[in-house]
Design an enzyme around this catalytic site. Structure first.
Site, PDB file in Angstrom:
ATOM      1  N   ASN A  20       0.835  -1.198   0.000  1.00  0.00           N
ATOM      2  CA  ASN A  20       0.000   0.000   0.000  1.00  0.00           C
ATOM      3  C   ASN A  20       0.873   1.253   0.000  1.00  0.00           C
ATOM      4  OD1 ASN A  20      -2.607   1.632   0.699  1.00  0.00           O
ATOM      5  ND2 ASN A  20      -1.114   2.250   2.235  1.00  0.00           N
ATOM      6  N   GLU A  21       0.863   1.984  -1.104  1.00  0.00           N
ATOM      7  CA  GLU A  21       1.446   3.329  -1.238  1.00  0.00           C
ATOM      8  C   GLU A  21       2.965   3.396  -1.075  1.00  0.00           C
ATOM      9  OE1 GLU A  21      -0.762   6.189   1.091  1.00  0.00           O
ATOM     10  OE2 GLU A  21      -2.553   5.970  -0.143  1.00  0.00           O
ATOM     11  N   ASP A  22       3.657   2.262  -1.149  1.00  0.00           N
ATOM     12  CA  ASP A  22       5.118   2.320  -1.023  1.00  0.00           C
ATOM     13  C   ASP A  22       5.759   2.961  -2.249  1.00  0.00           C
ATOM     14  OD1 ASP A  22       4.572   1.088   1.312  1.00  0.00           O
ATOM     15  OD2 ASP A  22       5.678  -0.752   0.914  1.00  0.00           O
ATOM     16  N   SER A  64      -0.316  -0.839  -4.689  1.00  0.00           N
ATOM     17  CA  SER A  64      -1.521  -0.024  -4.824  1.00  0.00           C
ATOM     18  C   SER A  64      -1.215   1.341  -4.217  1.00  0.00           C
ATOM     19  CB  SER A  64      -2.698  -0.677  -4.098  1.00  0.00           C
ATOM     20  OG  SER A  64      -3.866   0.099  -4.230  1.00  0.00           O
TER      21      SER A  64
END
Length: 843
Positions: free
Chosen positions: A431-433, A486
């Site tokens: 998530n959002e890395d 994502s």
């Protein structure tokens, strides 16, 4: 031969602060699984951290190490059998000692462990099991200090969290408290056996025409001696009826067989068909005696993510059993900061609520946990597809050899554990890395395809997402779809709206755009977007115990809103759109109106785009739920009380929905000058797989008088295309002639009114919404169900009913126009109960 037996160690535990050597340090543990905060509360040593400012007075717990102890009797061990100590999950830095000897050390919350303790339990009688849980907060900081060359950057929480394989939200997030739990967070047991089925799985090959399916069933077997004298009997069943039985011998430690199923019943998401689950069972036998038996349920279905070039860029949508599905749904965070509070029943209620709201996909977010079996079982049975993140969130994760080895074990273990669930349709790396990589300027050369070189850059985590994890998915579930992150799309910037999935935060965060244009800001699949709202007053009453603190900007309320800058963001959207108030109950309602409108504008427009060559493949709002009683983006609060946005989303996601809207005029940048004219559009969206014929009506109703200002427009025998969008008509409003009015649209199919939509002049603050002439009449009543008729002399905006526990309303956040009575069913409200309170705009 001894048959498999197990002995769950849930009782008889005690715990203490590891540093406390006093004789009365040991305290009782009511039951295991548990975490230390629960056990301290049970012993009167900690106030509920969810109440008031108690989170602060619980911070000392985060900085301690804890020891758990259990004295147990050695179970009977038949000749030829062994005894294993099994932990399904330890949180997190755990050293396990049996009778003083270290038998296991763990540093990964997401792994299970098995230890052969046969020799250690040579002596009959009592044995002492002790587990030291080292302080994860301090260990994380030590690990960060040991690796100064790594670039420790991220969003939310102490970046030292990136070094530890523990639920990342325990370090605090922008919706949750800092509660660093420790303990035996999953079941612990003793297993005694001579042979055991250690894994059972299926691989399903469905014919393109769905006429038949070939099911390969496989079982991995563990034996305490030679395994070649065992046989495995596989049974395939449907709804309790056996439809196939095969006997297989072991090839090494694996037994395999195949079943051919003619005209199989498929698994479908809710609203598209049945959620058929087959059961595969295997019995391990030797000389006609059963050693062990295991069963699992699975579904027959295909799941694809369609990414192909088109006029909008490159598509991103889901196809299940050959059917394209618009994925309206929500993101999921852990449902409690203290994970062992969550029961299977609570999981079930969350997922059932999604189905009631016409949501078909839930995204398990990467800063929490790989969820409990009961969560996925509910998704399988209710028909909610799962987007499954791996547990990496908002950071630049390190990749030293030991942590990579741990991550690989974690990935393979959880892939094996969850692979039989038909609801899981995609696995996603993080998530959002990649957003952290962009914002921090870390090295990312998509053209470089050498994984070893990635490890030498300042963004080594790429190795995890584009090498380690896809390799694990391919190994364990070859048919599964893997997506590196994502948001992510072909290595392009994560805000690219033409490819991959997108987190659209320029409403609320970022540039703080008007929510009325939300649909113009989306991409090919909108996997995060949101708007905050206060929960209902009953939830605030739970955590605000001092009446003097019950005003909108109180310290306690601010403390329970963890989002940076929440004051100015909430204020901006309120002041731009509504007449503000300082009374807390009214203020709560106004924030809920803004959230409901925001979600409606987003979903309504994106679902319309589905019909434009799959321009938008889905929308997953942030977020469905909360982990404690709080003020957040959730559309249903910690106590399962829906906010108005839940109902707004539900209406937009109905199988048939009608939409009407006038073009956006940004009053804030035009000196509040009204437009001279406005274009409007009317359309119908359908998720039905067949064409239907409908009747469409559009009325123009004065807000001031409630009377029609134009003749209604009616279209009979409208052909509504399946699984797409049907544009009905457009027109122009002349503001020099027409007084402020609503556009009220309705849709009938087969004589039944199936959908409504009402478009209002914006912003609401310019409208006089007094004296609406609202009437609410109870027209039928039984002991547990009431039906209300709603009508009004003038248009009513956002009628919201009170939410009470164990009471469900069929609809809320309702717009009502004259001449269109609506009906709401209330279940669970007894004859003797007070009627539900309600609010509407301008009341």
């Amino acid at each position: 031969m001894g048959a498999f037996t197990q002995h769950v160690l849930s009782e008889g535990w005690s715990f203490k602060d590891s540093g406390d050597q006093s004789p009365d340090a040991w305290l009782s543990v009511p039951t295991v699984p548990s975490v230390v905060h629960q056990d301290l509360q049970a012993n009167g040593k900690l106030d509920d951290p969810f109440i008031g400012l108690n989170e602060l007075s619980a911070r000392w717990v985060n900085e301690k190490s804890w020891t758990y102890r259990n004295v147990f009797q050695k179970p009977t061990v038949p000749a030829g059998s062994s005894i294993f100590l099994v932990f399904d999950g330890l949180d997190t830095f755990a050293k396990v000692k049996l009778d003083g000897q270290v038998i296991l050390e763990s540093d990964n919350m997401f792994l299970a462990h098995r230890v052969d303790i046969t020799k250690a339990l040579d002596v009959e009688g009592e044995h002492t099991l002790e587990i030291d849980f080292d302080c994860a907060l301090l260990r994380a900081r030590e690990l960060r200090k040991q690796h100064p060359d790594h670039k420790w950057v991220g969003f939310n929480g102490d970046t030292a969290r990136l070094s530890v394989r523990k639920a990342q939200y325990h370090w605090g997030w922008d919706w949750g408290p800092v509660l660093m739990t420790a303990g035996i967070w999953k079941e612990v047991r003793l297993e005694v056996y001579s042979a055991k089925i250690s894994d059972l799985w299926t691989e399903v090959h469905l014919a393109e025409d769905h006429s038949k399916a070939r099911i390969t069933a496989a079982a991995e077997v563990e034996t305490q001696g030679t395994g070649n004298s065992y046989k495995a009997t596989f049974t395939l069943s449907l709804q309790g009826q056996q439809i196939g039985k095969e006997v297989a011998t072991l090839d090494g430690n694996v037994a395999k067989t195949t079943f051919d199923v003619q005209e199989p019943s498929l698994w479908w998401p809710n609203g598209y068909g049945d959620q058929t689950l087959y059961e595969i069972s295997v019995s391990l036998e030797k000389e006609e005696e059963q050693a062990h038996q295991v069963s699992k349920k699975f579904g027959i279905r295909t799941a694809e993510v369609i990414q192909r070039p088109d006029k909008h860029g490159k598509s991103f949508f889901f196809r299940i059993n050959g059917v394209d599905i618009f994925c309206g749904g929500a993101c999921w965070i852990p449902a409690d900061s203290l994970l062992t509070n969550i029961t299977p029943d609570r999981y079930r209620k969350w997922i059932e609520l999604m189905a009631v709201g016409h949501q078909v996909m839930i995204r398990v977010w990467g800063g929490g946990i790989y969820e409990d079996e009961s969560f996925y079982q509910a998704c399988d049975e209710v028909g909610v597809m799962v987007w499954q993140d791996f547990m990496f969130g908002c950071g630049n994760y390190p990749t030293w050899p030991e942590i990579l080895e741990s991550i690989e074990k974690e990935a393979e273990y959880n892939l094996r554990r969850l692979r039989h669930h038909p609801s899981i349709v995609i696995w996603v790396g993080n998530n959002e890395d990649y957003q952290v990589q962009e914002q921090q300027g870390l090295t990312y050369n998509y053209a470089d395809k050498d994984p070893e070189s990635w490890l030498k850059t300042d963004f080594p985590a790429r190795y995890i997402y584009e090498h380690l994890l896809p390799k694990a998915v391919q190994k364990i579930i070859p048919s599964a779809y893997y997506h590196p992150g994502s948001p992510w799309g072909d290595g392009k910037i994560t805000s690219d709206p033409t490819v991959g999935d997108m987190h659209q935060w320029n409403v609320w965060h970022g540039t703080q755009e008007k929510y009325q244009i939300f649909d113009t800001l989306g991409g090919r699949f909108n996997s995060e977007f949101g708007m905050e709202a206060f929960p209902h007053m009953s939830t605030i009453d739970h955590f605000v115990t001092n009446e003097a603190d019950k005003y909108p900007q109180s310290h306690v309320l601010d403390f329970h809103n963890k989002a940076d800058g929440h004051e100015r963001r909430i204020a901006t959207y309120l002041v731009e759109n509504l007449r503000t108030a300082t009374d807390l109950e009214v203020y709560i309602y106004l924030t809920q109106v803004v959230q409901a409108e925001t979600m409606m504008f987003g979903y309504r427009g994106w679902r319309r785009q589905w019909g434009d060559e799959r321009h938008c493949g889905g929308a997953l709002l942030w977020q469905l739920n909360d982990c404690w009683p709080t003020i957040s983006w959730a559309i249903v609060d910690y106590f399962l009380r829906p906010k108005p946005a839940f109902y707004a989303v539900s209406r937009v996601l109905k199988p048939l929905a009608i939409g009407v809207r006038r073009e956006h005029h940004d009053w804030s940048v035009s000196h509040a000058q009204p437009p001279k004219t406005s274009k409007y559009e009317l359309w119908v969206v359908s998720s039905l797989l067949k064409e239907v014929i409908g009747k469409v009506e559009l009325r123009f109703i004065s807000i001031k008088t409630g009377l029609a200002i134009h003749e209604s427009i009616v279209r009979e025998n409208v052909t509504i295309v399946p699984n797409g969008t049907t544009n009905i008509l457009d027109g122009v409003i002349d503001h020099a002639v027409d007084e402020p009015h609503v556009l009220a649209a309705r849709l009938w199919v087969d004589g039944e009114l199936v959908a409504r939509d009402v478009d209002w002049p914006q912003p609401f603050k310019y409208l006089d919404l007094s004296d609406r002439g609202l009437e609410i009449t109870r027209i039928s009543k039984t002991e547990s169900e009431q039906v209300l008729e709603l009508s009004a002399r003038k248009p009513v905006k956002c009628l919201v009913f009170e939410e009470r526990d164990n009471v469900r309303v069929s609809d809320s956040a309702i717009d009502i126009v004259p001449g269109d009575e609506q009906f709401v069913t209330i279940k669970g409200l007894k004859r003797s109960d007070a009627p539900l309170k309600y609010k509407f705009l301008g009341q």
